[in-house]
Structures are given as structure tokens and as C-alpha cells.
Design an enzyme around this catalytic site. Structure first.
Site, PDB file in Angstrom:
ATOM      1  N   TYR A   1       9.381   1.859   2.181  1.00  0.00           N
ATOM      2  CA  TYR A   1       8.806   3.147   1.763  1.00  0.00           C
ATOM      3  C   TYR A   1       9.676   3.799   0.686  1.00  0.00           C
ATOM      4  O   TYR A   1       9.183   4.232  -0.360  1.00  0.00           O
ATOM      5  CB  TYR A   1       8.692   4.052   3.001  1.00  0.00           C
TER       6      TYR A   1
ATOM      7  N   LYS B   1       8.861   4.817  -3.276  1.00  0.00           N
ATOM      8  CA  LYS B   1       8.912   6.212  -3.736  1.00  0.00           C
ATOM      9  C   LYS B   1       9.933   6.386  -4.874  1.00  0.00           C
ATOM     10  O   LYS B   1       9.747   7.230  -5.749  1.00  0.00           O
ATOM     11  CB  LYS B   1       9.207   7.149  -2.564  1.00  0.00           C
TER      12      LYS B   1
HETATM   13  N1  LIG Z   1       4.148  14.460   5.175  1.00  0.00           N
HETATM   14  C1  LIG Z   1       5.363  14.395   4.681  1.00  0.00           C
HETATM   15  O1  LIG Z   1       6.290  14.946   5.268  1.00  0.00           O
HETATM   16  C2  LIG Z   1       5.637  13.670   3.394  1.00  0.00           C
HETATM   17  C3  LIG Z   1       6.960  13.656   2.919  1.00  0.00           C
HETATM   18  C4  LIG Z   1       7.246  13.004   1.733  1.00  0.00           C
HETATM   19  C5  LIG Z   1       6.226  12.411   1.005  1.00  0.00           C
HETATM   20  N2  LIG Z   1       4.952  12.438   1.484  1.00  0.00           N
HETATM   21  C6  LIG Z   1       3.930  11.785   0.657  1.00  0.00           C
HETATM   22  O2  LIG Z   1       2.785  12.615   0.554  1.00  0.00           O
HETATM   23  C7  LIG Z   1       1.603  11.826   0.541  1.00  0.00           C
HETATM   24  C8  LIG Z   1       0.666  12.227   1.667  1.00  0.00           C
HETATM   25  O3  LIG Z   1       1.335  12.154   2.901  1.00  0.00           O
HETATM   26  P1  LIG Z   1       0.643  12.620   4.268  1.00  0.00           P
HETATM   27  O4  LIG Z   1       1.705  13.110   5.160  1.00  0.00           O
HETATM   28  O5  LIG Z   1      -0.527  13.477   3.985  1.00  0.00           O
HETATM   29  O6  LIG Z   1       0.186  11.163   4.828  1.00  0.00           O
HETATM   30  P2  LIG Z   1      -1.185  10.669   5.512  1.00  0.00           P
HETATM   31  O7  LIG Z   1      -0.933   9.345   6.107  1.00  0.00           O
HETATM   32  O8  LIG Z   1      -1.734  11.723   6.400  1.00  0.00           O
HETATM   33  O9  LIG Z   1      -2.172  10.539   4.261  1.00  0.00           O
HETATM   34  C9  LIG Z   1      -2.241   9.395   3.473  1.00  0.00           C
HETATM   35  C10 LIG Z   1      -3.689   9.172   3.114  1.00  0.00           C
HETATM   36  O10 LIG Z   1      -3.763   8.000   2.290  1.00  0.00           O
HETATM   37  C11 LIG Z   1      -4.861   7.218   2.746  1.00  0.00           C
HETATM   38  N3  LIG Z   1      -4.652   5.818   2.380  1.00  0.00           N
HETATM   39  C12 LIG Z   1      -3.825   4.910   2.962  1.00  0.00           C
HETATM   40  N4  LIG Z   1      -3.943   3.717   2.348  1.00  0.00           N
HETATM   41  C13 LIG Z   1      -4.850   3.871   1.354  1.00  0.00           C
HETATM   42  C14 LIG Z   1      -5.401   3.006   0.360  1.00  0.00           C
HETATM   43  N5  LIG Z   1      -5.056   1.721   0.281  1.00  0.00           N
HETATM   44  N6  LIG Z   1      -6.297   3.533  -0.524  1.00  0.00           N
HETATM   45  C15 LIG Z   1      -6.663   4.827  -0.451  1.00  0.00           C
HETATM   46  N7  LIG Z   1      -6.202   5.692   0.491  1.00  0.00           N
HETATM   47  C16 LIG Z   1      -5.298   5.217   1.373  1.00  0.00           C
HETATM   48  C17 LIG Z   1      -4.915   7.441   4.257  1.00  0.00           C
HETATM   49  O11 LIG Z   1      -6.191   7.100   4.791  1.00  0.00           O
HETATM   50  C18 LIG Z   1      -4.584   8.917   4.343  1.00  0.00           C
HETATM   51  O12 LIG Z   1      -5.735   9.728   4.280  1.00  0.00           O
HETATM   52  C19 LIG Z   1       2.066  10.369   0.606  1.00  0.00           C
HETATM   53  O13 LIG Z   1       2.210   9.868  -0.706  1.00  0.00           O
HETATM   54  C20 LIG Z   1       3.423  10.488   1.269  1.00  0.00           C
HETATM   55  O14 LIG Z   1       4.256   9.390   0.971  1.00  0.00           O
HETATM   56  C21 LIG Z   1       4.632  13.041   2.656  1.00  0.00           C
END
Ligand SMILES: NC(=O)c1ccc[n+]([C@@H]2O[C@H](COP(=O)([O-])OP(=O)(O)OC[C@H]3O[C@@H](n4cnc5c(N)ncnc54)[C@H](O)[C@@H]3O)[C@@H](O)[C@H]2O)c1
Length: 277
Positions: free
Chosen positions: A182, A186
């Protein structure tokens, strides 16, 4: 705020829950028409099968009814904006191209691309990292963002205006225990963003990354409570951020208020990277 993005069309990947859904709603609240895309859609008869294919977190979210792509589109429609929810896998180059073309033809443009889709469920120390999940993480998080940028680029170039937001993570800047795949994807996102910023400037395309810390999403809620507390404790605020904190930063970066900002990785992290003690 509600006219800041009037007349613009945004496409958000992975928008059926979490940050993607919050981003879509905030972009619409700021005046944009919004195309929601994700692998999971509520009305998709094959959703359980799709979730099965995409791993632990997808299975968990699908089986607990945490899929709100079409509901998000309904909420956006109720704000008076144009919207649609399309099934799109960011790793499927042909599908990405087709959906991007469909969005341009139905909405007249794609001005703003938010590369939010990612996999967050592969946590294991190096020797236990699974090769197929390492490949999947690279494919979805890194190649998926590249695919979407490539598909929208000719259109943005032609119209001489574009805004790209890529979702990075503090795991990419700080590293993360058990997060080698991961964190690598990133960190790669930041390189992609800076390169596109340089290439895009002559066409009035900006590319910026958001570097979230610990944000209170369904995905964050699904991890072990002890680990959650330890992560939150590292922030200067001693609390997680909310999805709106990310969405508001995105609205700013894609608006004309940020027209001279490109190639940045903006920490929205409550100070998790600071020397707190
Ligand atoms: N939540 C956090 O604390 C956090 C922290 C740092 C970074 N992020 C980043 O923010 C973004 C969203 O995170 P989140 O917490 O909402 O995660 P999440 O898992 O809830 O959302 C990810 C979404 O991407 C979709 N997805 C997965 N594989 C896919 C594919 N092949 N094609 C299209 N869609 C696909 C999933 O169905 C889901 O709806 C991500 O890029 C994550 O790395 C989140």
C-alpha cells in the site's frame, strides 16, 4: 461555496462509500455535475460476485450493505445537479476509456478527475505479503490512477483546462508497518502527480495529491480497535479527520482559487507527520 465549480463536470473513482462518496457530494455542493464510478453498485445483480473477486474489504462492505453509489447520485440529483453512477473498474483500461468517453458525451466534458479508488485491506509484514495482493494493490492504486489520467488527458488537453486529484496517503510519505504494498503505491502516486503537473501546465491542467492521515471512513471503522487508537494517538489533534476535511481540500484544489497550485502533496492529516510527544 455553491458556485465555485458551477459548469464543471467531475468524475470520482471509488465513490460508492467513504472518501469518494464525500468528495462527490462536496463537489456537487460546490456546483459541479458529478459522475460517480465504482466496482460496486447497489442495483448490480452481480455485486456479490464482484465483491468476492476484489477482496476482503469489498466483501465486507458489500455484505453489510455499505454500497451507496446510486444513493449518492440520488442525493446529488436532489441538489439540482446532473449526475450518473457508472460501474467502472479502474484496472480495466478498455472500460475506463469507454466510461470516460460516455461521460464526455453525456455531460459535455470531464473537467475534474478524482482518482480515489484504492485497496486498503492488505496488511502484512514483508514475509507474509501475498504476491497476488501486492500485484492487485499496484494495479488498482497506481496503474488504475494512471489509466484514468491517460483516458481523460486528451480531452483536458484539447479543452485547455483540467484538474486532477490523486489520493496518496501518509503511508506513502512515512511508510507503514505491514503496509509495504500500500505504502509503495501511495509513494508512487506522488511521483505520478508531480510528473503530470509538469506535463499538464502548458495545457492548463493541474495535478495535485491529497495526503490523508487517519480519516473516519467505513474502512477505518472496520480495522482492529486497538490499532485504530494507536494511529489516532499519533495525530496532533488526538482524533481522526472526517471525510469532509478531505473533500473540502479537494474542492479548493480543483477550483480557480487554486489555479496557480500544481504538483503539491497536501497533508490533510491532523499533524500525524509532526514530531508530537
Ligand atoms: N480512510 C483513510 O483513513 C485514508 C487514509 C489515507 C488515504 N486514504 C485513501 O483515500 C481513498 C479512499 O479511502 P476510503 O477510506 O474511502 O476507502 P474505501 O475502501 O472505503 O473506498 C475505496 C473505494 O474504491 C473502490 N474500489 C476498489 N477497487 C476498485 C477498482 N478496481 N475500481 C474501482 N473502484 C474500486 C471500493 O469499492 C471503494 O468504494 C483511497 O485512495 C485511500 O487509499 C484513506
Amino acid at each position: 461555496m455553491n458556485n465555485l465549480l458551477r459548469g464543471k463536470v467531475a468524475l470520482v473513482t471509488g465513490a460508492s462509500r467513504g472518501l469518494g462518496r464525500a468528495d462527490a457530494l462536496a463537489l456537487a455542493a460546490a456546483g459541479a455535475d458529478v459522475v460517480i464510478t465504482d466496482i460496486l453498485m447497489e442495483s448490480d445483480a452481480g455485486a456479490a460476485e464482484t465483491a468476492e473477486k476484489y477482496g476482503l474489504l469489498s466483501r465486507h462492505m458489500q455484505s453489510t450493505g455499505t454500497v451507496f453509489a446510486e444513493r449518492t447520485a440520488d442525493e446529488i440529483r436532489a441538489m439540482g445537479r446532473r449526475t450518473a453512477a457508472y460501474k467502472m473498474d479502474v484496472t480495466d483500461t478498455a472500460e475506463v476509456k469507454r466510461v470516460m468517453e460516455q461521460a464526455v458525451s453525456e455531460f459535455g466534458s470531464v473537467d475534474i478527475l478524482v482518482n480515489n479508488a484504492a485497496t486498503l485491506d492488505h496488511v502484512a509484514q514483508l514475509e507474509k505479503q501475498r504476491e497476488e495482493l501486492w500485484q492487485r494493490d499496484l494495479q488498482v492504486n497506481l496503474t488504475g490512477s494512471f489509466n484514468c489520467c491517460r483516458a481523460v488527458w486528451p480531452h483536458m488537453k484539447k479543452q485547455g483546462w483540467g484538474r486532477i486529484i490523486n489520493m496518496a496517503s501518509v503511508a506513502g510519505t512515512l511508510g507503514g508497518y505491514g503496509q509495504s504494498s500500500y505504502a509503495t503505491t501511495k509513494a508512487g502516486i506522488l511521483g505520478l502527480t508531480r510528473s503530470l503537473a509538469i506535463e499538464g501546465a502548458r495545457y492548463n491542467i493541474t495535478a495535485n495529491a491529497i495526503i490523508p492521515g487517519i480519516i473516519n471512513t467505513e474502512a477505518f471503522g472496520s480495522i482492529d480497535p486497538g490499532m485504530r487508537d494507536r494511529m489516532v494517538d499519533r495525530t496532533a489533534f488526538k482524533r481522526p479527520g472526517e471525510p469532509d476535511d478531505i473533500a473540502n481540500a479537494i474542492v479548493f484544489l480543483v477550483s480557480d482559487l487554486a489555479k496557480y497550485i500544481t504538483g503539491v502533496g497536501l497533508n490533510v492529516s491532523g499533524g500525524i507527520e509532526l514530531f508530537t510527544f
